[in-house]
Design a protein around this motif. Structure first.
Motif, PDB file in Angstrom:
ATOM      1  N   LEU A 267       0.843  -1.198   0.000  1.00  0.00           N
ATOM      2  CA  LEU A 267       0.000   0.000   0.000  1.00  0.00           C
ATOM      3  C   LEU A 267       0.882   1.254   0.000  1.00  0.00           C
ATOM      4  O   LEU A 267       0.662   2.205  -0.754  1.00  0.00           O
ATOM      5  N   ARG A 268       1.907   1.246   0.851  1.00  0.00           N
ATOM      6  CA  ARG A 268       2.805   2.401   0.958  1.00  0.00           C
ATOM      7  C   ARG A 268       3.531   2.648  -0.373  1.00  0.00           C
ATOM      8  O   ARG A 268       3.647   3.782  -0.827  1.00  0.00           O
ATOM      9  N   ARG A 269       3.979   1.551  -1.000  1.00  0.00           N
ATOM     10  CA  ARG A 269       4.694   1.683  -2.280  1.00  0.00           C
ATOM     11  C   ARG A 269       3.786   2.216  -3.371  1.00  0.00           C
ATOM     12  O   ARG A 269       4.182   3.022  -4.192  1.00  0.00           O
ATOM     13  N   GLN A 270       2.525   1.776  -3.370  1.00  0.00           N
ATOM     14  CA  GLN A 270       1.668   2.095  -4.516  1.00  0.00           C
ATOM     15  C   GLN A 270       0.759   3.312  -4.309  1.00  0.00           C
ATOM     16  O   GLN A 270       0.204   3.817  -5.278  1.00  0.00           O
ATOM     17  N   VAL A 271       0.614   3.754  -3.048  1.00  0.00           N
ATOM     18  CA  VAL A 271      -0.295   4.891  -2.799  1.00  0.00           C
ATOM     19  C   VAL A 271       0.475   5.980  -2.048  1.00  0.00           C
ATOM     20  O   VAL A 271       0.631   5.915  -0.820  1.00  0.00           O
ATOM     21  N   PRO A 272       0.966   7.003  -2.762  1.00  0.00           N
ATOM     22  CA  PRO A 272       1.790   8.018  -2.088  1.00  0.00           C
ATOM     23  C   PRO A 272       1.004   8.941  -1.157  1.00  0.00           C
ATOM     24  O   PRO A 272       1.543   9.429  -0.164  1.00  0.00           O
ATOM     25  N   ASP A 273      -0.264   9.188  -1.448  1.00  0.00           N
ATOM     26  CA  ASP A 273      -1.050  10.148  -0.667  1.00  0.00           C
ATOM     27  C   ASP A 273      -1.460   9.543   0.687  1.00  0.00           C
ATOM     28  O   ASP A 273      -2.229   8.581   0.733  1.00  0.00           O
ATOM     29  N   GLU A 275      -3.491  10.501   3.024  1.00  0.00           N
ATOM     30  CA  GLU A 275      -4.917  10.523   3.342  1.00  0.00           C
ATOM     31  C   GLU A 275      -5.642   9.367   2.626  1.00  0.00           C
ATOM     32  O   GLU A 275      -6.449   8.644   3.224  1.00  0.00           O
ATOM     33  N   LEU A 276      -5.284   9.184   1.355  1.00  0.00           N
ATOM     34  CA  LEU A 276      -5.900   8.077   0.610  1.00  0.00           C
ATOM     35  C   LEU A 276      -5.461   6.741   1.211  1.00  0.00           C
ATOM     36  O   LEU A 276      -6.261   5.810   1.337  1.00  0.00           O
ATOM     37  N   ARG A 277      -4.187   6.690   1.603  1.00  0.00           N
ATOM     38  CA  ARG A 277      -3.672   5.455   2.214  1.00  0.00           C
ATOM     39  C   ARG A 277      -4.484   5.092   3.457  1.00  0.00           C
ATOM     40  O   ARG A 277      -4.805   3.949   3.701  1.00  0.00           O
ATOM     41  N   SER A 294      -3.043  -8.387  -5.985  1.00  0.00           N
ATOM     42  CA  SER A 294      -3.103  -7.530  -7.174  1.00  0.00           C
ATOM     43  C   SER A 294      -1.961  -6.534  -7.209  1.00  0.00           C
ATOM     44  O   SER A 294      -1.629  -5.911  -6.189  1.00  0.00           O
ATOM     45  N   ASN A 295      -1.412  -6.358  -8.404  1.00  0.00           N
ATOM     46  CA  ASN A 295      -0.436  -5.282  -8.601  1.00  0.00           C
ATOM     47  C   ASN A 295      -1.100  -4.104  -9.306  1.00  0.00           C
ATOM     48  O   ASN A 295      -0.524  -3.025  -9.384  1.00  0.00           O
ATOM     49  N   GLY A 296      -2.318  -4.327  -9.828  1.00  0.00           N
ATOM     50  CA  GLY A 296      -2.959  -3.294 -10.635  1.00  0.00           C
ATOM     51  C   GLY A 296      -4.070  -2.537  -9.933  1.00  0.00           C
ATOM     52  O   GLY A 296      -4.539  -1.507 -10.417  1.00  0.00           O
ATOM     53  N   TRP A 297      -4.517  -3.023  -8.773  1.00  0.00           N
ATOM     54  CA  TRP A 297      -5.681  -2.423  -8.107  1.00  0.00           C
ATOM     55  C   TRP A 297      -5.413  -0.989  -7.656  1.00  0.00           C
ATOM     56  O   TRP A 297      -6.124  -0.060  -8.029  1.00  0.00           O
ATOM     57  N   TYR A 298      -4.368  -0.790  -6.850  1.00  0.00           N
ATOM     58  CA  TYR A 298      -4.122   0.569  -6.326  1.00  0.00           C
ATOM     59  C   TYR A 298      -3.836   1.573  -7.448  1.00  0.00           C
ATOM     60  O   TYR A 298      -4.401   2.667  -7.447  1.00  0.00           O
TER      61      TYR A 298
END
Ligand SMILES: Cc1cc2nc3c(=O)[nH]c(=O)nc-3n(C[C@H](O)[C@H](O)[C@H](O)COP(=O)(O)OP(=O)(O)OC[C@H]3O[C@@H](n4cnc5c(N)ncnc54)[C@H](O)[C@@H]3O)c2cc1C
Length: 490
Positions: A267-273, A275-277, A294-298
Motif C-alpha cells: 500500500l505504501r509503495r503504490q499509494v503516495p497520498d 490521506e488516501l492510504r 493484485s499489482n494493478g488495483w491501487y
C-alpha cells in the motif's frame, strides 16, 4: 412427482464443476453407472459462469488442478479463467464423461423414496432416478445482488460479474461498480483504462498483497512434460507453503503478521497520498475476509477517471445512482461485484429427505452436515463443497478430491456390506458441528473484526473449514460406516 418405474442409475450427480466432474471421472474409471446433470450450457461450473475481464484463480496452477490429471501446459503461474475452463473441458473429454452428461438440465426437485430406497429427480429435461445423489452445486454459484431502492427504474445496463454482459466492452462509458472484494480487484484494473468514469462503491477496503503471477515459459512446460516429478514437487511445495497459513488463521495470529506487513508495504509503495492510504487501510485483521492479490488495483483506483465512494448507494434512478451522502452520479452501466449467496443455495429448497422436508427447511439459514458432506435424514446424499468446507488459504479442488474419495468409499462400503442405504447418525452430525463451531470461535474469521459472507443470516459461520486441509483429508480418507445407520435392501 409421481413414483414411476424407470431406469435407476447407481449415481446421479448434479453440477459439472470441479466437484461433479471429478466424481464423474472417478466413477467412469471404476465402471460405475452414473448420470451427470448441469444447468449451464457447458461443463466448468465457476469457470464457465465467470467470464468477467481479469477472472483468475488466486491459487497457483500447479496446485489448482486434479491430482490425477496433471497439466504441464499452464501458461501462467496463476491460471486465468479461460485456461481453467479449457482444462476442465479437456478432462471431461479425455476421461469420457461427456456421454453421461446432460447439459442445460437443471435439477428442479429431488425426493427420497423410502420404499424404493432411491432418489427421484425432477429435472428441466425430464425425470431421473438414482440410488445415490451427489449434489455438487458449488458454493459460489448463486450471484448475490443487493436490492437497491429504484433499481427497477434504471434504464442502463446492469449486471453481476458472474453474468458478465459481453455485448459492449464499456469503452467511453460511465460505470458504477459495487464491491471491493476479490472480483472487483480483478475487474477494475482491466476495465478502468477504457471507461470515461468509474464510480467505485467500496464500503470496506480489502487487504491487498503483491501478486506473484508470471508467465510459465515453454522451456519450463517442456521440463514438466519430460520430468513430471518436477511439477509434482512444485505442487507439494506450494501446498506446504499454503498450509502454513492455516496456522495463523486458526491457531496463532502471529503467523499472519508477515502478510500484514507485506500488505502495508504494498500500500505504501503504490499509494503516495497519506490521506488516501488511510482510507484504503482496512480496519479489520488480515485474513478476516479473503485477502486479495493484485499489482494493478491501487494504480487503477488512483486514476483520474475513478471516484471512490464509501457511503454506499441510497437510490438508483433512471440514469444515475445516488450515494449515501445524497450525491447523484450519472451512469450508463451498473456492475455488481457483490459476491454470492453461499448459505442460501436454491438447491437446498429442492432436495427433500426422509420426512419430506427440504434441506432449506431443516437448515433454516444455517447449513449443517457431517464432514460437510452427509445430512441426517437425507439417506444416500453426498453434498460437495458443503457447509464449513470453504478455505481462506488453499485450493478447493483439494477439498473436493477428499470428498470424492469419501463418496467412493461410501459406495464401496455399500457394495461390501450389501447395504442399500446409509444415513448419518444425528448425534455424530451434532458432535461434529459442535466441534467445528468451537474451533471457529477463536479463528480470525470470527474474531478479526470484520463482517463477511462467511456468516449466514443467523450470524453463524457456516462456511469456513477451521483447520488444515490435510486434517480434512485424513478424516475423509475412509467412509466411517460406524457413524452411519446402514440398511440392507428392503
Ligand atoms: C470468481 C471466483 C473465483 C474463485 N477463485 C478461487 C480460487 O482462487 N481458489 C479456489 O480454491 N477456489 C476459488 N473459487 C471457488 C471455486 O468455486 C471452487 O474452487 C471450485 O471451482 C468449485 O467447484 P464446484 O464443482 O464445487 O462448484 P462450481 O464450479 O460452482 O460448479 C457447480 C455447478 O453446479 C451447477 N448447478 C447448481 N445448481 C444446479 C441445479 N439445480 N441443477 C443443475 N446444475 C446445477 C452450476 O451451474 C455449476 O455449474 C472461486 C470462485 C469464484 C466464483
Amino acid at each position: 412427482m409421481d413414483t414411476v418405474r424407470r431406469v435407476v442409475h447407481d449415481v446421479a450427480i448434479v453440477g459439472a464443476g470441479f466437484g461433479g466432474l471429478g466424481m464423474a471421472i472417478r466413477l467412469k474409471q471404476q465402471g460405475t453407472d452414473f448420470v451427470l446433470i448441469e444447468r449451464g450450457e457447458d461443463v466448468g461450473g465457476t469457470w464457465w459462469a465467470n467470464s468477467y475481464p481479469g477472472c483468475q484463480c488466486d491459487i497457483p496452477s500447479n496446485l489448482y488442478s486434479f491430482s490425477f490429471a496433471r497439466n504441464p501446459d499452464w501458461d501462467r503461474a496463476y491460471p486465468m479463467r479461460d485456461q481453467i475452463l479449457e482444462y476442465l473441458r479437456d478432462c471431461a473429454v479425455r476421461f469420457g464423461v461427456l456421454p453421461h452428461t446432460r447439459l442445460s438440465c437443471e435439477l428442479l426437485g429431488a425426493r427420497w423414496v423410502a420404499d424404493e430406497q432411491r432418489w427421484e429427480l425432477e429435472t428441466s429435461t425430464g425425470p431421473l432416478a438414482a440410488r445415490v445423489l451427489v449434489a455438487a452445486p458449488g458454493l459460489l454459484s448463486e450471484p448475490s445482488t443487493p436490492s437497491l431502492p429504484g433499481l427497477e427504474r434504471f434504464q442502463g445496463r446492469a449486471f453481476h460479474t458472474a453474468e458478465w454482459d459481453h455485448s459492449d466492452d464499456l469503452s467511453g462509458k460511465r460505470v458504477a461498480l459495487l464491491g471491493a472484494g476479490a472480483t472487483a480487484v480483478q475487474v477494475v484494473p482491466e476495465i478502468q483504462p477504457r471507461l470515461r468514469k468509474l464510480h467505485l462503491f467500496q464500503r470496506t477496503p480489502p487487504w491487498v498483497i503483491p501478486h506473484m503471477d508470471h508467465p510459465v515459459h515453454h522451456e519450463m512446460r517442456d521440463l514438466y512434460r519430460r520430468i513430471p516429478l518436477l511439477q509434482r514437487l512444485s505442487r507439494g511445495l506450494i501446498y506446504a507453503l499454503r498450509e502454513s497459513q492455516a496456522v495463523g488463521i486458526t491457531r496463532d495470529r502471529r503467523w499472519l503478521k508477515g502478510q500484514e506487513l507485506n500488505a502495508r508495504l504494498h500500500l505504501r509503495r503504490q499509494v503516495p497520498d497519506p490521506e488516501l492510504r488511510r482510507r484504503l487501510t482496512p480496519d479489520y485483521e488480515i485474513f478476516c475476509k479473503r485477502i486479495v492479490l493484485s499489482n494493478g488495483w491501487y494504480p487503477a483506483i488512483q486514476a483520474p477517471n475513478v471516484d471512490i465512494v464509501s457511503s454506499g448507494v441510497s437510490e438508483v434512478r433512471e440514469h444515475s445512482v445516488v450515494d449515501g451522502d445524497g450525491v447523484e452520479r450519472e451512469i450508463d452501466t451498473l456492475i455488481f461485484a457483490t459476491g454470492f449467496k453461499p448459505a442460501e443455495l436454491p438447491i437446498a429448497e429442492r432436495i427433500r429427505g426422509r420426512d419430506g422436508r427440504s434441506l432449506a427447511e431443516v437448515w433454516e439459514g444455517s447449513p449443517q452436515a457431517y464432514l460437510g458432506t452427509t445430512v441426517t435424514g437425507y439417506p444416500n446424499l453426498l453434498f460437495f463443497y458443503g457447509p464449513n468446507l470453504n478455505l481462506g488459504h488453499s485450493s478447493i479442488v483439494y477439498m473436493l478430491e477428499s470428498q470424492i474419495a469419501y463418496a467412493l468409499d461410501a459406495l464401496h462400503t455399500m457394495r461390501l456390506r450389501g447395504a442399500a442405504e446409509f444415513d448419518v447418525r444425528p448425534e455424530v452430525q451434532a458432535a461434529y458441528n459442535e466441534e467445528v463451531q468451537e474451533r471457529l470461535a477463536t479463528s480470525v474469521w470470527n474474531t478479526g473484526g470484520c463482517g463477511s459472507w462467511y456468516f449466514d443470516r443467523n450470524g453463524k459461520n457456516s462456511i469456513q473449514w477451521p483447520g488444515f486441509t490435510f486434517e480434512y483429508r485424513r478424516r475423509t480418507r475412509r467412509f466411517d460406516a460406524e457413524s452411519y445407520r446402514l440398511a440392507p435392501a428392503a
